[in-house]
Design an enzyme around this catalytic site. Structure first.
Site, PDB file in Angstrom:
ATOM      1  CG  ASN A   1      -1.816   1.159   1.353  1.00 31.37           C
ATOM      2  OD1 ASN A   1      -1.430   2.285   1.037  1.00 31.37           O
ATOM      3  ND2 ASN A   1      -3.021   0.938   1.823  1.00 31.37           N
TER       4      ASN A   1
ATOM      5  NE  ARG B   1       9.030  21.049   2.390  1.00 31.21           N
ATOM      6  CZ  ARG B   1      10.356  21.243   2.449  1.00 31.21           C
ATOM      7  NH1 ARG B   1      11.077  21.177   1.373  1.00 31.21           N
ATOM      8  NH2 ARG B   1      10.923  21.489   3.605  1.00 31.21           N
TER       9      ARG B   1
ATOM     10  CG  HIS C   1      -7.810   3.460   1.295  1.00 35.42           C
ATOM     11  ND1 HIS C   1      -8.027   2.570   2.312  1.00 35.42           N
ATOM     12  CD2 HIS C   1      -8.937   4.206   1.219  1.00 35.42           C
ATOM     13  CE1 HIS C   1      -9.241   2.773   2.826  1.00 35.42           C
ATOM     14  NE2 HIS C   1      -9.793   3.770   2.189  1.00 35.42           N
TER      15      HIS C   1
ATOM     16  NE  ARG D   1      -7.939   7.081   4.125  1.00 36.55           N
ATOM     17  CZ  ARG D   1      -8.627   6.134   4.748  1.00 36.55           C
ATOM     18  NH1 ARG D   1      -9.918   6.259   4.918  1.00 36.55           N
ATOM     19  NH2 ARG D   1      -8.013   5.065   5.193  1.00 36.55           N
TER      20      ARG D   1
ATOM     21  CD  GLU E   1      -6.922  -0.763   1.016  1.00 37.46           C
ATOM     22  OE1 GLU E   1      -6.252  -1.723   1.355  1.00 37.46           O
ATOM     23  OE2 GLU E   1      -6.924   0.318   1.634  1.00 37.46           O
TER      24      GLU E   1
ATOM     25  CB  THR F   1      -6.111   4.541   9.238  1.00 38.77           C
ATOM     26  OG1 THR F   1      -5.858   3.364   8.470  1.00 38.77           O
ATOM     27  CG2 THR F   1      -6.130   4.174  10.717  1.00 38.77           C
TER      28      THR F   1
ATOM     29  CG  HIS G   1      -5.631  -1.700   9.462  1.00 39.32           C
ATOM     30  ND1 HIS G   1      -5.069  -0.925  10.445  1.00 39.32           N
ATOM     31  CD2 HIS G   1      -6.288  -0.838   8.652  1.00 39.32           C
ATOM     32  CE1 HIS G   1      -5.398   0.343  10.238  1.00 39.32           C
ATOM     33  NE2 HIS G   1      -6.112   0.418   9.154  1.00 39.32           N
ATOM     34  CG  ASP G   2      -2.422  -1.564  12.786  1.00 36.35           C
ATOM     35  OD1 ASP G   2      -1.743  -0.575  12.472  1.00 36.35           O
ATOM     36  OD2 ASP G   2      -3.583  -1.482  13.227  1.00 36.35           O
TER      37      ASP G   2
ATOM     38  N   GLY H   1       0.946  -1.291   4.386  1.00 39.88           N
ATOM     39  CA  GLY H   1       1.410   0.044   4.044  1.00 39.88           C
ATOM     40  C   GLY H   1       2.273   0.679   5.117  1.00 39.88           C
TER      41      GLY H   1
HETATM   42  N1  PXP Z   1      -6.377  -2.829   4.340  1.00 36.07           N
HETATM   43  C1  PXP Z   1      -7.227  -1.778   4.399  1.00 36.07           C
HETATM   44  C2  PXP Z   1      -8.643  -1.991   4.010  1.00 36.07           C
HETATM   45  C3  PXP Z   1      -6.781  -0.500   4.777  1.00 36.07           C
HETATM   46  O1  PXP Z   1      -7.621   0.525   4.811  1.00 36.07           O
HETATM   47  C4  PXP Z   1      -5.405  -0.342   5.100  1.00 36.07           C
HETATM   48  C5  PXP Z   1      -4.912   1.020   5.462  1.00 36.07           C
HETATM   49  O2  PXP Z   1      -5.153   1.923   4.439  1.00 36.07           O
HETATM   50  C6  PXP Z   1      -4.564  -1.464   5.019  1.00 36.07           C
HETATM   51  C7  PXP Z   1      -5.073  -2.696   4.651  1.00 36.07           C
HETATM   52  C8  PXP Z   1      -3.104  -1.375   5.325  1.00 36.07           C
HETATM   53  O3  PXP Z   1      -2.915  -1.080   6.669  1.00 36.07           O
HETATM   54  P1  PXP Z   1      -1.492  -0.637   7.195  1.00 36.07           P
HETATM   55  O4  PXP Z   1      -1.195   0.696   6.571  1.00 36.07           O
HETATM   56  O5  PXP Z   1      -1.663  -0.565   8.672  1.00 36.07           O
HETATM   57  O6  PXP Z   1      -0.506  -1.682   6.758  1.00 36.07           O
END
Ligand code: PXP
Length: 237
Positions: A7, A18, A43, A45, A70, A100, A190-191, A213
């Site tokens: 990501n 910047r 992703h 937004r 996403e 997030t 995520h995380d 990410g």
């Molecule tokens: N999956 C989804 C649906 C997310 O929204 C995110 C964060 O944008 C991630 C995965 C990746 O999460 P992380 O940045 O914590 O690795």
């Protein structure tokens, strides 16, 4: 094999700090692939504070691995996905101003909405995934939305990993088992990071893809992007 989708939103956040074009998001996307990533995730937004809609348009045609977009299925998001036709779209129930993603879909409450949006993407031959928590009732309903995959929201796993990893991974194993029995593919994200990824991968059956990410881009500051991607790939072996 579990694919690593990188990501690159954080790279765009750095660039946006910047103005200008440093770092060059398009080049980073291509380099991630060159360094071993199996896919690129973005992703966008609504306020475009990370990846911009125009970035998505420019990145999509140059990706030779898998491109995953996403986001919350607003009209603008749906139009962008249908215009760019990525390999996969991951639907996330984010309110526009959230820092997030912080929750998975309630597939029972939003079944009709998901069904409608997913059928639109499916008719454009785009694979669909929905972000979801380890709630078996919600996973059971997921096939009724028409989705191809679920993406398991791994925040709860990551936050409990150091104290009680065997306990916190259990709901993910059960969820993956159920999703597989229901004929769904399984993504996760995520995380996830270099500490917790290998254990997750070993515990989880049928893990098709992780999208990572924040931690990966932060690790790259110390370890370099190529090295970092290789380390994440190794954790998935
Ligand atoms: N999956 C989804 C649906 C997310 O929204 C995110 C964060 O944008 C991630 C995965 C990746 O999460 P992380 O940045 O914590 O690795």
């Amino acid at each position: 094999m579990t694919k690593l989708s990188v990501n690159i939103n954080k790279v765009a956040t750095l660039r946006n700090a910047r103005g200008g074009n440093v770092p060059n998001v398009l080049k980073v996307a291509k380099d991630c692939e060159k360094f071993g990533a199996d896919g690129i995730t973005v992703h966008p937004r609504p306020d475009e504070r990370h990846i911009r809609y125009q970035d998505v348009r420019e990145i999509c045609p140059v990706i030779s691995t898998e491109f995953n977009i996403e986001g919350y299925p607003s009209k603008d998001f749906i139009d962008l996905v249908l215009e760019t036709k990525p390999h996969q779209v991951t639907l996330v129930p984010d309110p526009p101003d959230v820092l997030t993603s912080n929750a998975g879909w309630d597939t029972i409450k939003f079944k009709d909405l998901l069904k409608e949006v997913i059928s639109e993407f499916k008719s454009a031959n785009i694979r669909t995934s929905i972000f979801i928590e380890t709630d078996l009732k919600k996973i059971e309903v997921a096939p009724e939305t028409g989705t191809d995959r679920v993406e398991l929201y791994t925040e709860a796993y990551a936050s409990g990993y150091h104290q009680k990893r065997a306990e916190v991974v259990k709901p993910y194993v059960e969820s993956a088992q159920l999703a597989h029995e229901l004929g769904l593919g399984i993504n996760a994200g995520h995380d996830l990071n270099l500490d917790n990824l290998a254990y997750f991968k070993q515990a989880l059956p049928y893990l098709d893809e992780v999208s990572i990410g924040h931690a990966l881009i932060a690790d790259a500051l110390y370890l370099g992007l190529e090295n970092t991607i290789q380390l994440y790939k190794r954790a998935l072996q």
